[in-house]
Design a protein around this motif. Structure first.
Motif, PDB file in Angstrom:
ATOM      1  N   LEU A   1      41.192  41.032  33.153  1.00 47.32           N
ATOM      2  CA  LEU A   1      40.961  41.181  34.588  1.00 47.32           C
ATOM      3  C   LEU A   1      39.474  41.122  34.917  1.00 47.32           C
ATOM      4  N   VAL A   2      38.668  41.828  34.143  1.00 51.78           N
ATOM      5  CA  VAL A   2      37.214  41.816  34.358  1.00 51.78           C
ATOM      6  C   VAL A   2      36.660  40.416  34.120  1.00 51.78           C
ATOM      7  N   MET A   3      37.111  39.745  33.062  1.00 49.53           N
ATOM      8  CA  MET A   3      36.635  38.384  32.783  1.00 49.53           C
ATOM      9  C   MET A   3      37.032  37.418  33.902  1.00 49.53           C
ATOM     10  N   THR A   4      38.233  37.583  34.447  1.00 47.43           N
ATOM     11  CA  THR A   4      38.688  36.728  35.533  1.00 47.43           C
ATOM     12  C   THR A   4      37.844  36.956  36.778  1.00 47.43           C
ATOM     13  N   LEU A   5      37.567  38.208  37.101  1.00 47.95           N
ATOM     14  CA  LEU A   5      36.769  38.526  38.284  1.00 47.95           C
ATOM     15  C   LEU A   5      35.319  38.075  38.141  1.00 47.95           C
ATOM     16  N   LEU A   6      34.807  38.083  36.908  1.00 51.09           N
ATOM     17  CA  LEU A   6      33.432  37.649  36.673  1.00 51.09           C
ATOM     18  C   LEU A   6      33.315  36.154  36.424  1.00 51.09           C
ATOM     19  N   GLY A   7      34.432  35.462  36.388  1.00 49.73           N
ATOM     20  CA  GLY A   7      34.419  34.015  36.227  1.00 49.73           C
ATOM     21  C   GLY A   7      34.579  33.528  34.813  1.00 49.73           C
ATOM     22  N   GLY A   8      34.837  34.418  33.877  1.00 51.94           N
ATOM     23  CA  GLY A   8      35.064  33.990  32.502  1.00 51.94           C
ATOM     24  C   GLY A   8      36.420  33.335  32.368  1.00 51.94           C
TER      25      GLY A   8
END
Length: 193
Positions: A30-37
């Protein structure tokens, strides 16, 4: 903490293990998706492809993110069922249904979010029958190419144009796009004769 975990039955330990591990991975995704990873590609490879077509993202029920969502909800709903005193069979059934519902919701969410994307590609066929204004003089009977300002796909554009009219079309003439040549030049006709 160790005493509490040791006191659990094997069935409960499995659910707690699934819930905790998948929750950590799900939060990282979720964090990677929100940060664009890009969390879908773990092999580190980079693919650069030019795809022709406007199909958008297809409905993807089975993906890594969806599997992590399944195991997260499966684990936590199973723990809730066990805490409520439900039988093991009913716990497995309810947690499986909850996990599958989570997968479906996530797949639908990513599908519809993908549909919101716009390619920005100019499709000249969308200029047909649009009304515009001559920007640079267009020669009569296709004698010389001029330019028209016309709104295509919600954006005002200046495009090359020809006309079959018997007189030159000059700055300010209002025209309508009646066809498009194979090489992308608009054929316009005068509206304010």
């Amino acid at each position: 903490m160790e005493e509490w975990f040791a006191a659990l039955a094997l069935f409960e330990k499995i659910y707690w293990g699934i819930a905790l591990i998948s929750s950590v991975i799900f939060v990282i995704l979720l964090v990677m998706t929100l940060l664009g990873g890009d969390a879908e590609d773990f092999d580190g490879g980079d693919v650069d492809a030019d795809i022709d077509g406007d199909t958008g993202i297809e409905f993807q029920f089975l993906s890594f993110k969806n599997l992590m969502g399944f195991f997260t909800i499966f684990g936590w709903s199973g723990i809730a069922c066990l805490d409520s005193g439900l039988s093991t069979g009913l716990t497995v059934l309810i947690s499986t249904i909850c996990g599958l519902l989570m997968m479906f919701v996530m797949a639908a969410l990513f599908y519809y979010l993908g549909k919101l994307q716009s390619s920005g590609t100019l499709r000249l066929k969308n200029a047909l029958n649009e009304v515009g204004e001559v920007y640079l003089t267009i020669g009569a009977n296709r004698a010389s190419i001029g330019k028209v300002s016309v709104t295509v796909q919600g954006t005002l554009r200046e495009l090359e144009a020809l006309t079959d009219e018997d007189k030159d079309l000059v700055l300010g003439n209002v025209v309508r796009v009646k066809s498009i040549t194979d090489n992308g030049i608009l054929i316009v006709e005068l509206l304010n004769k």
